[in-house]
Structures are given as structure tokens and as C-alpha cells.
Design a protein around this motif. Structure first.
Motif, mmCIF file in Angstrom:
data_model
loop_
_atom_site.group_PDB
_atom_site.id
_atom_site.type_symbol
_atom_site.label_atom_id
_atom_site.label_comp_id
_atom_site.label_asym_id
_atom_site.label_seq_id
_atom_site.Cartn_x
_atom_site.Cartn_y
_atom_site.Cartn_z
ATOM 1 N N PHE A 88 0.829 -1.214 0.000
ATOM 2 C CA PHE A 88 0.000 0.000 0.000
ATOM 3 C C PHE A 88 0.859 1.258 0.000
ATOM 4 C CE2 PHE A 88 -2.940 -3.163 1.757
ATOM 5 C CZ PHE A 88 -3.973 -3.004 0.854
ATOM 6 N N SER A 89 2.109 1.107 0.365
ATOM 7 C CA SER A 89 3.055 2.217 0.292
ATOM 8 C C SER A 89 4.375 1.700 -0.266
ATOM 9 C CB SER A 89 3.275 2.833 1.683
ATOM 10 O OG SER A 89 3.852 1.867 2.552
ATOM 11 N N THR A 90 5.198 2.620 -0.727
ATOM 12 C CA THR A 90 6.483 2.237 -1.303
ATOM 13 C C THR A 90 7.589 2.493 -0.296
ATOM 14 O OG1 THR A 90 5.658 2.877 -3.486
ATOM 15 C CG2 THR A 90 8.037 2.571 -3.264
ATOM 16 N N PRO A 91 8.311 1.449 0.133
ATOM 17 C CA PRO A 91 9.415 1.666 1.082
ATOM 18 C C PRO A 91 10.643 2.241 0.383
ATOM 19 C CG PRO A 91 9.300 -0.643 0.478
ATOM 20 C CD PRO A 91 8.144 0.041 -0.214
ATOM 21 N N TYR A 92 11.548 2.784 1.178
ATOM 22 C CA TYR A 92 12.845 3.287 0.693
ATOM 23 C C TYR A 92 12.691 4.339 -0.418
ATOM 24 C CZ TYR A 92 14.119 -1.030 3.102
ATOM 25 O OH TYR A 92 14.240 -2.036 4.019
#
Length: 199
Positions: A92-96
Motif C-alpha cells: 500500500f506504500s512504497t518503502p525506501y
């Protein structure tokens, strides 16, 4: 209810320990390999085993970036595989995100230089912007629609199984009873197919 909660927590702990153990194993196995390309591949596998707050995942990213600096012939390969790996673990979200911004700048720069060296007619600035535009195009499926698609598929399976079992009584299949259940099954199937297409 308590048993279900306890078993769920234990299952999560077991999964967490297994993934962490796999990351540790891969990280230490990478240190014994001489080939920098193989090291990059193994470190990317650690990142694919995404575990929030894992120190080995962050170390793997740092090591790929270090290998890119020290082995210029693998620089573009290292940056591209790291970028695709990070996008591969997003949900649901993009890490890094900070690392992604750095990677996309580096990739656009290296690809622009490579194209110009191969005889590309546009200026460096135009080529660089083209590369940035290509990478900024989000080709990933919609997270919300993907979730709806998964849930509707599960409900489709659930309604199908329960409807068939309820309509089979005394070794006879009750077609009229199944006809009403079929509406729910069809709606779930329709939602599943539609969201699968739109996602």
C-alpha cells in the motif's frame, strides 16, 4: 476466540523468525562469494524477503550501493536491480523512497550517457528527462483494486463451496435453492473479474 488469537500471533512469530533466518543465511552466504554480480543478486533476494525494520535488508541495500561504486561495469545493473527489487516489495506504500529517488537519478544519468555514446541525436538534458519520465510512469497495479480483487475472489470461492454444500441434501441437488445462491456467486465473480481488469 482466545485460541484463534494466540494461534494467529504464534503463526506470525514463526513466519517472522523464518524470514529473518533466511535473510541472515543469505547475507552471510553473500560474504563468501567473490563475484560482485552474484553478491548483488543475493542481496536483492534479501530485500525481496521484505521484513519491516530488518537490519539485514538495510545492509543489503547499502552493500549493493557500495558494489555499484566500486565496480563501474556493474553500476547500471546494480542500480536497476535494486530499483526493481524495491518496487517488487511495495504494497500500500512504497518503502525506501529516498533510495528510489537516488537510484532513478543515477539510472537516468547512466542511460542518457549510454544512449549518447551509441549515437542518440538528442542533447544530454533531453535524453536525461526522457529517462526520468519513463521511470516516473507508474505501471504497478492499483493497491486498493488489487485488495478488492483478492477479497472478491475469496468470497467467490467461499459462496460457491457453501452454496453447493447447502443445496446437496439427502443426496439430491436442490436447483431452486442454488438459483438464489447463484446470484451472490455471480456478483462476486463479476466484481473479481472487473477489479482484476481495472487494477
Amino acid at each position: 476466540m482466545k485460541k484463534i488469537i494466540i494461534s494467529s500471533i504464534l503463526s506470525l512469530i514463526i513466519i517472522f523468525v523464518f524470514i529473518l533466518g533466511k535473510q541472515i543465511y543469505l547475507y552471510h552466504s553473500a560474504s563468501s562469494i567473490k563475484s560482485p554480480k552474484e553478491k548483488i543478486d543475493i542481496y536483492s533476494r534479501i530485500i525481496y524477503l521484505h521484513l519491516p525494520f530488518s537490519p539485514f535488508e538495510k545492509k543489503a541495500i547499502q552493500n549493493i550501493l557500495e558494489l555499484a561504486k566500486t565496480h563501474q561495469e556493474l553500476e547500471l545493473y546494480a542500480y536497476e536491480i535494486l530499483r526493481s527489487t524495491i518496487y517488487g516489495i511495495r504494497h500500500f506504500s512504497t518503502p525506501y523512497k529516498r533510495e528510489l529517488a537516488f537510484l532513478e537519478d543515477k539510472i537516468a544519468n547512466l542511460r542518457a550517457q549510454k544512449l549518447l555514446a551509441d549515437g542518440y541525436k538528442k542533447s544530454y538534458e533531453e535524453t536525461y528527462e526522457e529517462m526520468k519520465k519513463i521511470m516516473s510512469t507508474d505501471l504497478a497495479p492499483n493497491s486498493f483494486l488489487s485488495l478488492i480483487s483478492i477479497l472478491s475472489f475469496l468470497f467467490f470461492i467461499y459462496f460457491t463451496i457453501t452454496s453447493i454444500s447447502k443445496c446437496c441434501e439427502n443426496n439430491k441437488f436442490q436447483y431452486k435453492k442454488f438459483a438464489f445462491s447463484f446470484i451472490k456467486i455471480f456478483i462476486m465473480w463479476l466484481i473479481w473479474i472487473t477489479t482484476l481488469y481495472l487494477a
